[in-house]
Design an enzyme around this catalytic site. Sequence first.
Site, PDB file in Angstrom:
ATOM      1  N   ARG A  69      38.621  31.231  43.522  1.00  0.00           N
ATOM      2  CA  ARG A  69      37.548  30.562  44.257  1.00  0.00           C
ATOM      3  C   ARG A  69      38.097  29.272  44.866  1.00  0.00           C
ATOM      4  O   ARG A  69      38.610  28.419  44.138  1.00  0.00           O
ATOM      5  CB  ARG A  69      36.383  30.242  43.292  1.00  0.00           C
ATOM      6  CG  ARG A  69      35.300  29.430  43.926  1.00  0.00           C
ATOM      7  CD  ARG A  69      34.099  29.176  43.003  1.00  0.00           C
ATOM      8  NE  ARG A  69      33.159  28.359  43.736  1.00  0.00           N
ATOM      9  CZ  ARG A  69      32.672  27.185  43.327  1.00  0.00           C
ATOM     10  NH1 ARG A  69      32.996  26.695  42.141  1.00  0.00           N
ATOM     11  NH2 ARG A  69      31.851  26.509  44.090  1.00  0.00           N
ATOM     12  N   HIS A 113      31.686  22.650  49.850  1.00  0.00           N
ATOM     13  CA  HIS A 113      31.929  21.959  48.581  1.00  0.00           C
ATOM     14  C   HIS A 113      32.019  20.457  48.900  1.00  0.00           C
ATOM     15  O   HIS A 113      33.030  19.821  48.665  1.00  0.00           O
ATOM     16  CB  HIS A 113      33.191  22.504  47.909  1.00  0.00           C
ATOM     17  CG  HIS A 113      33.276  22.237  46.436  1.00  0.00           C
ATOM     18  ND1 HIS A 113      33.493  23.234  45.498  1.00  0.00           N
ATOM     19  CD2 HIS A 113      33.175  21.094  45.727  1.00  0.00           C
ATOM     20  CE1 HIS A 113      33.529  22.701  44.270  1.00  0.00           C
ATOM     21  NE2 HIS A 113      33.352  21.392  44.383  1.00  0.00           N
ATOM     22  N   GLU A 158      26.885  23.492  44.115  1.00  0.00           N
ATOM     23  CA  GLU A 158      26.109  22.468  43.403  1.00  0.00           C
ATOM     24  C   GLU A 158      25.266  21.573  44.301  1.00  0.00           C
ATOM     25  O   GLU A 158      25.486  20.346  44.360  1.00  0.00           O
ATOM     26  CB  GLU A 158      27.048  21.589  42.570  1.00  0.00           C
ATOM     27  CG  GLU A 158      27.853  22.345  41.538  1.00  0.00           C
ATOM     28  CD  GLU A 158      28.617  21.423  40.589  1.00  0.00           C
ATOM     29  OE1 GLU A 158      28.664  20.209  40.821  1.00  0.00           O
ATOM     30  OE2 GLU A 158      29.150  21.941  39.593  1.00  0.00           O
ATOM     31  N   ASN A 287      27.761  26.762  37.464  1.00  0.00           N
ATOM     32  CA  ASN A 287      28.786  25.856  36.946  1.00  0.00           C
ATOM     33  C   ASN A 287      28.224  25.172  35.716  1.00  0.00           C
ATOM     34  O   ASN A 287      27.147  24.572  35.775  1.00  0.00           O
ATOM     35  CB  ASN A 287      29.154  24.784  37.980  1.00  0.00           C
ATOM     36  CG  ASN A 287      29.872  25.373  39.184  1.00  0.00           C
ATOM     37  OD1 ASN A 287      30.207  26.562  39.204  1.00  0.00           O
ATOM     38  ND2 ASN A 287      30.122  24.544  40.184  1.00  0.00           N
ATOM     39  N   TYR A 289      29.123  22.531  32.465  1.00  0.00           N
ATOM     40  CA  TYR A 289      30.017  21.594  31.782  1.00  0.00           C
ATOM     41  C   TYR A 289      29.468  21.119  30.449  1.00  0.00           C
ATOM     42  O   TYR A 289      30.199  21.035  29.475  1.00  0.00           O
ATOM     43  CB  TYR A 289      30.361  20.407  32.702  1.00  0.00           C
ATOM     44  CG  TYR A 289      31.294  20.855  33.808  1.00  0.00           C
ATOM     45  CD1 TYR A 289      32.662  20.945  33.578  1.00  0.00           C
ATOM     46  CD2 TYR A 289      30.809  21.263  35.044  1.00  0.00           C
ATOM     47  CE1 TYR A 289      33.522  21.406  34.565  1.00  0.00           C
ATOM     48  CE2 TYR A 289      31.665  21.732  36.035  1.00  0.00           C
ATOM     49  CZ  TYR A 289      33.017  21.808  35.789  1.00  0.00           C
ATOM     50  OH  TYR A 289      33.869  22.284  36.758  1.00  0.00           O
ATOM     51  N   GLU A 348      32.393  27.857  37.589  1.00  0.00           N
ATOM     52  CA  GLU A 348      33.204  26.722  37.118  1.00  0.00           C
ATOM     53  C   GLU A 348      32.899  26.460  35.652  1.00  0.00           C
ATOM     54  O   GLU A 348      31.732  26.451  35.245  1.00  0.00           O
ATOM     55  CB  GLU A 348      32.879  25.418  37.861  1.00  0.00           C
ATOM     56  CG  GLU A 348      33.478  25.275  39.221  1.00  0.00           C
ATOM     57  CD  GLU A 348      33.118  23.939  39.883  1.00  0.00           C
ATOM     58  OE1 GLU A 348      32.924  22.933  39.175  1.00  0.00           O
ATOM     59  OE2 GLU A 348      33.015  23.939  41.122  1.00  0.00           O
TER      60      GLU A 348
HETATM   61  C1  FCB Z   1      31.855  19.970  39.442  1.00  0.00           C
HETATM   62  C2  FCB Z   1      32.408  20.081  40.847  1.00  0.00           C
HETATM   63  C3  FCB Z   1      33.896  20.245  40.904  1.00  0.00           C
HETATM   64  C4  FCB Z   1      34.616  19.418  39.853  1.00  0.00           C
HETATM   65  C5  FCB Z   1      33.982  19.571  38.499  1.00  0.00           C
HETATM   66  C6  FCB Z   1      34.654  18.783  37.412  1.00  0.00           C
HETATM   67  O1  FCB Z   1      30.628  19.309  39.483  1.00  0.00           O
HETATM   68  O2  FCB Z   1      31.840  21.191  41.502  1.00  0.00           O
HETATM   69  O3  FCB Z   1      34.317  19.949  42.212  1.00  0.00           O
HETATM   70  O4  FCB Z   1      34.706  18.116  40.261  1.00  0.00           O
HETATM   71  O5  FCB Z   1      32.632  19.231  38.558  1.00  0.00           O
END
Ligand code: FCB
Length: 438
Positions: A69, A113, A158, A287, A289, A348
């Site tokens: 990607r 992006h 995002e 995505n 985290y 992600e």
């Molecule tokens: C996400 C973004 C990516 C990267 C990660 C850590 O929010 O999409 O570009 O910076 O965080």
Amino acid sequence: MFLWGTATASYQIEGAAGEDGKGASIWDTFTHEPGRVRDGHTGDVACDHYHRWREDVALLAGLGAGAYRFSIAWPRVVPDGKGETEPRGLDFYDRLVDALLAEGITPVPTLFHWDLPQALQDLGGWMNRDISHHFADYAAVVADRLADRVEMWITLNEPFVHMAFGYGMGVHAPGQALLLDALPVAHHQLLGHGLATRALRAAGARQVLITNNCTPVWPASGSEADLAAADAYDTLHNRLFNDPVLLGAYPDLSAYGTTMNTVADSPLVRDGDLAIISAPLDGLGINYYNPTRIGAPTEPGLPWADVGVTGFPTTAFGWPVVPDGLRELLTGLKERYGDRLPPVYVTENGCSQDDVPGPDGVVDDQGRIAFLDGHVQAVERAAEQGVDVRGYFVWSLLDNFEWAEGYHQRFGLVHVDFETGRRTPKASYAWLRDRLKG
Ligand code: FCB
């Protein structure tokens, strides 16, 4: 077939900021304004991927993941955001796609992006509805060139983070701190997504996705005030971007003093917009985290307060490491959207660490291996619990320019020496390669 991959984004890796006719993006502008990015770092050179792309494709081939990607820099292809196209920009992505295909790697381009052409920001950026139409025109230009070979497309990356960080708080480009007045940016991005989806399909694109940043929202306590605050946050971060796409309606935004649903309620959303936004998709990119813990507001302005997740290890960024949050998120999406949820791709997931090569040159990032292993297992548990998850992409292939943090957060499977551009695969690269060989 489950798609394994890695992810990057144009501004974070390409460099070559003004080369081959590329126009300026809002990130070119923002990073050159004093005080915006830690230590004044810019993406002018970044990983120099624009010149070293062959080496990066070789790294991808060596890894053995089936997909990659990346994002296309809108101002490289259409320097002013609308009008004239730049053939050298299109040629770059054309060559990249061919090189990936030659290695048996599925290219998964993202069209936006965050590096909006500065010329469009000068017209108001995503606060201006016209930008949605310019986005669709740009999507058509790219698809016209690549859709004969590219199967899978992602429109936006995002839109929540771009709205909140870029226009709400001003910590990302374009650096505006409009707080809740930034809400039109949500609608115009989503409309752009819908119009671009239409354009992509017209050009023969077979699979179209949007990538949303999602977080499980944990209320600080069971009190009514905390529960209401958590619900309001969930609405802004998750539902504002998933509901219109999957259900064709905005969630109840009354906690924010708006409804956004009908023409009568809001001049922003016009008749027909939601039908465009909710055109069927072939997948939802997610995505993930970390989870977010939310309590009742402590200051006027927003209907919630982020009280922080504690009791877990943290990454170099200070983000809590909660692998099971990914299972919770995926099963939660299934519960909320049921049959309306298309196949999900984790587009992600990853962590930053202060990776330094040892005296032997090896970057032994055991923490990242544990992080990825835990999250992949969480995806497996979600699948066992009935979620149709079809892919997992590690953020990121390379250490790169991490937005407001500059080069301070290293997310790569491959270490990059930003002085020399030298790439060194980390232990996590070897771990993933061996795991994929199975
Ligand atoms: C996400 C973004 C990516 C990267 C990660 C850590 O929010 O999409 O570009 O910076 O965080």
